[in-house]
Scaffold this motif. Structure first.
Motif, short mmCIF file in Angstrom:
data_model
loop_
_atom_site.label_atom_id
_atom_site.label_comp_id
_atom_site.label_asym_id
_atom_site.label_seq_id
_atom_site.Cartn_x
_atom_site.Cartn_y
_atom_site.Cartn_z
N ALA A 1 0.85 -1.19 0.00
CA ALA A 1 0.00 0.00 0.00
C ALA A 1 0.88 1.24 0.00
N VAL A 2 0.40 2.26 -0.62
CA VAL A 2 1.12 3.52 -0.70
C VAL A 2 0.51 4.47 0.32
N ALA A 3 1.35 5.05 1.16
CA ALA A 3 0.88 5.97 2.19
C ALA A 3 0.87 7.40 1.67
N VAL A 4 0.08 8.24 2.32
CA VAL A 4 0.03 9.66 1.99
C VAL A 4 1.39 10.28 2.25
N GLY A 5 1.83 11.16 1.37
CA GLY A 5 3.10 11.86 1.53
C GLY A 5 3.80 12.05 0.21
N THR A 6 5.03 12.56 0.28
CA THR A 6 5.83 12.82 -0.91
C THR A 6 7.10 11.98 -0.84
N THR A 7 7.48 11.40 -1.97
CA THR A 7 8.68 10.58 -2.03
C THR A 7 9.43 10.92 -3.31
N PRO A 8 10.76 10.79 -3.31
CA PRO A 8 11.51 11.04 -4.54
C PRO A 8 11.11 10.04 -5.63
N ASN A 9 11.11 10.52 -6.87
CA ASN A 9 10.81 9.67 -8.01
C ASN A 9 12.14 9.12 -8.52
N THR A 10 12.36 7.83 -8.35
CA THR A 10 13.63 7.22 -8.74
C THR A 10 13.48 6.31 -9.96
N VAL A 11 12.47 6.55 -10.75
CA VAL A 11 12.21 5.72 -11.94
C VAL A 11 13.23 6.06 -13.03
N ARG A 12 13.80 5.04 -13.64
CA ARG A 12 14.70 5.19 -14.78
C ARG A 12 14.03 4.54 -15.99
N PRO A 13 13.90 5.25 -17.10
CA PRO A 13 13.22 4.67 -18.27
C PRO A 13 14.10 3.65 -18.99
N ASN A 14 13.44 2.64 -19.54
CA ASN A 14 14.08 1.64 -20.39
C ASN A 14 13.34 1.61 -21.71
N VAL A 38 1.31 11.63 -2.89
CA VAL A 38 0.04 10.94 -2.71
C VAL A 38 -0.77 11.74 -1.70
N SER A 39 -1.93 12.21 -2.12
CA SER A 39 -2.80 13.02 -1.26
C SER A 39 -3.82 12.12 -0.56
N PRO A 40 -4.29 12.54 0.61
CA PRO A 40 -5.30 11.73 1.29
C PRO A 40 -6.62 11.72 0.54
N GLU A 112 -4.97 -2.86 10.46
CA GLU A 112 -3.95 -1.81 10.54
C GLU A 112 -4.61 -0.43 10.38
N ASP A 113 -4.11 0.54 11.13
CA ASP A 113 -4.65 1.90 11.10
C ASP A 113 -4.28 2.59 9.79
N MET A 114 -5.27 3.03 9.04
CA MET A 114 -5.09 3.73 7.77
C MET A 114 -5.63 5.16 7.84
N THR A 115 -5.95 5.63 9.03
CA THR A 115 -6.60 6.93 9.22
C THR A 115 -5.84 8.07 8.57
N ASP A 116 -4.51 8.07 8.64
CA ASP A 116 -3.72 9.17 8.07
C ASP A 116 -3.85 9.29 6.56
#
Length: 136
Positions: A1-14, A38-40, A112-116
């Motif tokens: 599962a993906v949680a709310v927040g911001t993460t660096p984009n580390t995708v490299r194209p092939n 990812v916004s709530p 599991e708590d998913m409230t956030d």
């Protein structure tokens, strides 16, 4: 599962050819790192009115209406209610009481708590009403 927040984009194209071979080295690809946010999920909830005849036991909000938004499949919403003064949302004696959403919790299928991952906005108030018993 993906949680709310911001993460660096580390995708490299092939790049692959029609036969499925990786031919990325044949191209000059310019990659600019970024981020993914990812916004709530937004939920609007309204408590439902409840009515009963006086029997000496408290009347509480029994249900709610999800007026907008959706839960992720397998998630469960538990809503808490209170009066505008923050008192318990229950009425025992004859009369009426306005109640509103006071809080919420969301859990997944494993508990599991998913409230956030959600934002909840009250959509309305409800009225609890205890009526007088009919006289024979």
């Amino acid at each position: 599962a993906v949680a709310v927040g911001t993460t660096p984009n580390t995708v490299r194209p092939n790049v692959f050819d029609a036969a499925g071979h990786d031919v990325t080295e044949n191209y000059a690809i310019e990659f600019t790192p970024g981020s993914v946010t990812v916004s709530p999920r937004v939920l609007r909830v309204a408590p439902c009115d409840a009515t009963k005849v006086y029997d000496g036991t408290p009347l509480t909000v029994q249900s709610y209406a999800l007026t907008s938004g959706t839960l992720v499949s397998g998630h469960r919403l538990q809503v808490e209610y209170a009066t505008e003064d923050g008192e318990a949302a229950e009425l025992t004696d004859v009369g009426a009481l306005k109640v509103q959403v006071a809080g919420f919790h969301v859990t997944d299928a494993a508990g599991e708590d998913m409230t956030d991952n959600y934002e909840l906005y009250p959509a309305a108030t409800a009225t609890l009403t205890v009526g007088r018993p009919m006289r024979a």
